[in-house]
Motif scaffolding. Structure first.
Motif, short mmCIF file in Angstrom:
data_model
loop_
_atom_site.label_atom_id
_atom_site.label_comp_id
_atom_site.label_asym_id
_atom_site.label_seq_id
_atom_site.Cartn_x
_atom_site.Cartn_y
_atom_site.Cartn_z
N ASN A 231 82.39 -12.05 73.12
CA ASN A 231 80.96 -11.86 73.39
C ASN A 231 80.16 -13.12 73.10
O ASN A 231 80.55 -13.94 72.28
CB ASN A 231 80.40 -10.70 72.56
CG ASN A 231 80.86 -9.35 73.05
OD1 ASN A 231 81.13 -9.18 74.24
ND2 ASN A 231 80.94 -8.38 72.16
N SER A 232 79.03 -13.21 73.76
CA SER A 232 78.13 -14.34 73.50
C SER A 232 77.46 -14.15 72.15
O SER A 232 77.39 -13.03 71.63
CB SER A 232 77.06 -14.39 74.60
OG SER A 232 76.20 -13.27 74.49
N PRO A 233 76.94 -15.24 71.56
CA PRO A 233 76.21 -15.10 70.30
C PRO A 233 75.04 -14.13 70.40
O PRO A 233 74.64 -13.53 69.40
CB PRO A 233 75.73 -16.53 70.03
CG PRO A 233 76.71 -17.40 70.74
CD PRO A 233 77.10 -16.64 71.98
N GLU A 234 74.52 -13.94 71.59
CA GLU A 234 73.40 -13.02 71.80
C GLU A 234 73.84 -11.57 71.65
O GLU A 234 73.04 -10.72 71.22
CB GLU A 234 72.82 -13.26 73.19
CG GLU A 234 71.68 -12.33 73.57
CD GLU A 234 71.20 -12.53 75.00
OE1 GLU A 234 70.23 -11.87 75.39
OE2 GLU A 234 71.83 -13.35 75.73
N ASP A 235 75.09 -11.27 72.00
CA ASP A 235 75.55 -9.88 72.02
C ASP A 235 76.41 -9.48 70.84
O ASP A 235 76.57 -8.29 70.57
CB ASP A 235 76.31 -9.61 73.32
CG ASP A 235 75.39 -9.62 74.53
OD1 ASP A 235 74.25 -9.16 74.41
OD2 ASP A 235 75.82 -10.10 75.60
N ARG A 236 76.96 -10.43 70.14
CA ARG A 236 77.77 -10.06 68.97
C ARG A 236 76.99 -9.25 67.94
O ARG A 236 77.53 -8.34 67.31
CB ARG A 236 78.35 -11.31 68.31
CG ARG A 236 79.48 -11.95 69.09
CD ARG A 236 79.97 -13.22 68.43
NE ARG A 236 80.62 -14.08 69.40
CZ ARG A 236 80.83 -15.38 69.23
NH1 ARG A 236 80.45 -15.97 68.11
NH2 ARG A 236 81.42 -16.09 70.16
#
Length: 858
Positions: A231-236
């Motif tokens: 996942n992207s840092p935005e979604d983790r």
């Protein structure tokens, strides 16, 4: 700090003879089995407390020397073997629906229970309060009953916050990271050992979640975790914190819970017969069920909605509109464009699923409305809350009287094995017998509480009060040390509280409507009550405010400042970082459990139920569960459910009532000791309270009610509509379309009856009418006469309903109906008639807007 090149899971290293310990530790059955808890305390009692009763972490921390000693300790090994045998015997029972108190015919398949939080044990800090603890008790009881159920939730990396107070009394929050590898959770893997994952599309990008399992006795609880490298840092961080972040984060969390949760079950080969949405957070699962039904059966959106809704139930916990999750339309546009295409519906139709019919373009999308729109049945969590919920949501069913809005009530309960103290449980087992553990809903068993000798019951309760006072002193000392208090000040903690003094408990989430400061409206009068010579009183407070609830934080700060008064400082304490461990001490040791919400704003509440089962006596506003649980013989109520236009005035009135109860009833009764030092009248009230509350407000009764009134009917209905490639759903949907097309023409053309002034009570009367049904047949509708008292406003109240009989068809095609009925009471009365849809798989009120009343024109 250096980043790891690779992360690996390291498990405790136990000698082969002690391997059962790890299996026991990884099934939360241990948390409500006292023999298992004692087993882990026997390992290392201090370490068990230090690690917040987390046996998995303890097994990884305990010294090798200690393990070597235990391997040769025959007494310990015998204890471990006994607990292990009990666990294996417990989990060997296959889930089933054939309980004697249910009607299981045609009931097969599992219930999937979705909740935003679960309070299972302080060893798993992924809950915030009452909703989570109820969810945990729900699963524990389903396990005890061997009910076919799985749970679904989110596994929060930082969970809910840890609370501490500044020197000024202002709440501060910390978010320690949970180490799942040292908790009773297991990562689900496929046959190749690869973690099982699911994907959910969020605004054009796939979010991946891995699945963990928490074994709750016989019930698996599957938890999604977005903290993965893919996942992207935005979604983790989606599963980072519970109830934190902005609306954008919240909608992503709820998509992952509802849509991702259903996909997780599919990935694990689980196809639930019923989905239970515990509050509206998981309501997006209804859309996913529709999408899956469209794919599986090749049916359109409306037909798939008919099928999916038939197997969905919804529990609302919110008595005020402000507590509902609402999302602005732009967030729906951002995250559900692809879903709209897959469902084959337009934007306005999609938005209408989460709005009332009269919504404006700017009206936000309501998760509660979505859940109600996509469920076959819904309930509030107490009888009073059911009434409040019907009033809240009446606008969704135009033309339906409030009392017939299809929202029922299943009053909450508590898992007695988790909350009744060991001292009290031992006493109850001795006098009620072992069936008390297996069948807590048996009221005849609870009546045996009256047989318990007063001295035995008083001694058991006094021991719990002593332990509560000891725990409170230790907690206050730790709080003082953390704030830098001198050792001499810390040493004075021994003067705080007294194990022989009447002890009031107040512990819950801090929110303005709960009125934690009601007791302090008149500090001088309160001080006189607390410090009365020979009859002192002490109060223990605990609770957290939501991090973004500034007014609630200010309540805590005001409380702290007030209790620092010299005349109060030894009589009132506030325990920081309220959790399930603190809750157990409080509900098991308090003499009086205080609850002061404003009327109609407490959906249920369960802490008072726990306290009453432990011998405390409830003192509460006439709200939540106490509205149906109260009687003068078992507790005290503050007010009678009045609603005050001026809240400040109402608070003053009820504060005075509270002081009066304490001064005139509660304190004198507690200190009315016999020659043997036992307050026999108080103990008699304890017994009556336990006997009344115990069988009614436990989760076994609650689960029986859910199963009998919601789960099994939904299972049968969903199966019936889904068989033969959804032929039943196709037929029902076509019927509803035909009904809606014809309904504008449905009307009464004549109404007549024998009712006139001067008739007698219960005199049988003939009522008749002629109706025009247009393209519909008499089999499509039911015509009813409604009779009852008429109030000053011209409304019929306390009415009863009689179905009319189709007695013929006139030459012009109109249909004649008749019924014999009577008025049951004297006085001003009235009657009316109505036409409703009728189908074996649809309740009339479940089709919003399809009701025709007599006063709509003849």
């Amino acid at each position: 700090m250096p980043r790891p090149y690779r992360t690996i899971s390291v498990v405790p290293s136990l000698p082969p003879r002690l391997k059962p310990l790890l299996e026991i530790a990884n099934n939360l059955w241990w948390s409500w089995n006292r023999d298992a808890v004692d087993l882990f305390r026997r390992l290392d009692a201090d370490l068990f407390e230090e690690l917040r009763h987390n046996p998995v972490a303890m097994l990884g921390r305990i010294s090798q020397a200690r393990l070597d000693d235990l391997r040769e300790d025959e007494g310990f090994l015998s204890h471990m073997d006994r607990v292990y045998r009990d666990l294996l015997a417990y989990v060997s029972v296959e889930p089933h629906w054939d309980e004697p108190d249910l009607s299981p015919q045609g009931c097969s398949g599992a219930v999937a229970y979705f909740s935003m939080e679960y309070g299972l044990s302080e060893a798993l800090p992924i809950y915030s309060g009452g909703l989570g603890v109820l969810s945990g008790d729900h699963l524990k009881t389903a396990s005890d009953m061997a009910m076919p159920m799985v749970g679904v939730g989110l596994l929060y990396q930082e969970g809910y916050f840890r609370q501490y107070l500044s020197a000024d009394g202002w709440q501060q929050e910390t978010y320690p990271a949970n180490d799942f590898h040292n908790m009773p959770v297991t990562l689900e893997r496929d046959e190749q050992g690869v973690p099982v994952t699911v994907r959910v599309s969020l605004s054009g990008r796939d979010v991946v979640a891995q699945i963990w399992r928490i074994q709750v006795g016989r019930v698996p609880l599957y938890m999604l975790d977005s903290s993965v490298e893919e996942n992207s840092p935005e979604d983790r961080p989606i599963t980072s914190k519970l109830y934190s972040g902005d609306l954008d984060m919240r909608i992503r969390q709820e998509m992952l819970l509802g849509i991702g949760g259903l996909r997780a079950l599919s990935a694990l080969g689980i196809d639930p017969a019923v989905c239970h949405m515990n509050e509206g957070h998981s309501a997006f699962l209804g859309l996913e069920r529709i999408r899956l039904a469209m794919q599986r059966h090749g049916i359109d959106f409306e037909t798939a909605r008919t099928l999916a809704s038939a197997g969905s139930v919804f529990t609302t916990h919110t008595p005020v509109p402000a507590g509902i999750d609402l999302f602005p339309p732009y967030l729906i546009d951002r995250y559900f464009g692809q879903m709209m295409q897959e469902l084959g519906i337009g934007r306005e139709e999609f938005l209408s699923l989460g709005r009332s019919a009269d919504a404006s373009p700017e009206t936000p999308f309501s998760m509660a409305v979505l859940a109600l729109s996509l469920s076959a049945s819904a309930n509030g969590v107490s009888q009073l809350h059911g009434q409040v919920a019907r009033q809240m949501w009446q606008s969704l069913w135009p033309g339906t009287p409030v009392g017939e809005v299809p929202i029922t009530a299943v009053t909450n309960g508590v898992h007695h094995r988790s909350w009744v103290s060991e001292d009290m449980a031992t006493l109850l087992l001795r006098h009620l017998g072992p069936r008390w553990l297996e069948n807590p809903a048996d009221s005849e068993l609870w009546q045996r509480v009256e047989r318990i000798p007063d001295d035995e019951l008083w001694l058991a309760h006094r021991r719990r009060r002593e332990r509560l006072v000891t725990m409170a002193r230790q907690t206050v000392a730790r709080q003082m040390r953390r704030r830098g208090a001198s050792q001499s000040d810390v040493d004075q903690v021994g003067e705080v509280l007294d194990a022989d003094v009447l002890t009031i408990g107040f512990a819950r989430r801090f929110a303005t409507y709960k009125r934690a400061l009601l007791l302090f409206r008149d500090p001088e009068r309160l001080s006189r009550i607390l410090n009365a010579p020979g009859r002192p009183v002490q109060i223990i407070f605990a609770g957290k405010a939501h991090p973004e609830d500034t007014p609630a934080k200010d309540l805590i700060r005001s409380l702290i400042h007030t209790i620092r008064r010299p005349d109060l400082v030894h009589r009132i304490v506030f325990l920081e970082d309220y959790d399930m461990a603190v809750a157990r001490y409080l509900v098991q040791g308090a003499d009086v459990w205080l609850n002061t919400p404003r009327w109609g704003q407490e959906a249920s509440g369960t802490s008072g139920m726990k306290a009453c089962m432990n011998g405390a006596i409830h003192l509460s506003s006439f709200d939540g569960w106490w509205y149906e649980g109260y009687s003068p013989e078992i507790g005290w109520r503050i007010g009678s459910g009045e609603v005050y236009e001026d809240e400040n005035f109402g608070d003053q009135v009820e504060a005075e009532a509270l002081y009066d109860l304490l001064e005139k009833d509660i304190v004198p009764l507690f200190y009315d000791h016999g020659s043997n030092g036992i307050p026999h009248s108080w103990v008699a009230r304890m017994k009556r309270s336990m006997a009344a509350v115990g069988p009614r407000f436990n989760t076994q009764r609650m689960l029986y009610q859910y199963a009998d009134s919601m789960y099994c009917p939904a299972i049968r209905r969903h199966a019936r509509l889904g068989e033969h490639e959804a032929a039943g759903a196709i037929s029902l949907t076509e019927w509803v379309r035909r009904l809606r097309a014809a309904w504008p023409q449905v009307r009464f053309t004549d109404i007549h009856s024998e009712a006139q002034d001067g008739i007698s009570v219960r005199q049988e009367l003939v009522f008749g009418c002629v109706v025009y049904l247009g393209a519909l047949d008499p089999a499509d509708v039911v015509v009813q006469v409604c009779l009852g008292r008429a109030d000053a406003a011209g409304e019929i109240t306390d009415y009863h309903i009689v179905d009319m009989v189709h007695s013929g068809t006139e030459d012009d095609g109109n249909h004649v109906y008749k019924a014999n009925a009577q008025f049951d009471t004297s006085g001003l009365s009235g009657y009316t008639m109505r036409i409703l849809p009728r189908h074996p798989d649809v309740l009339g009120a479940q089709l919003p807007g399809l009701v025709r009343w007599a006063d709509e024109g003849v």
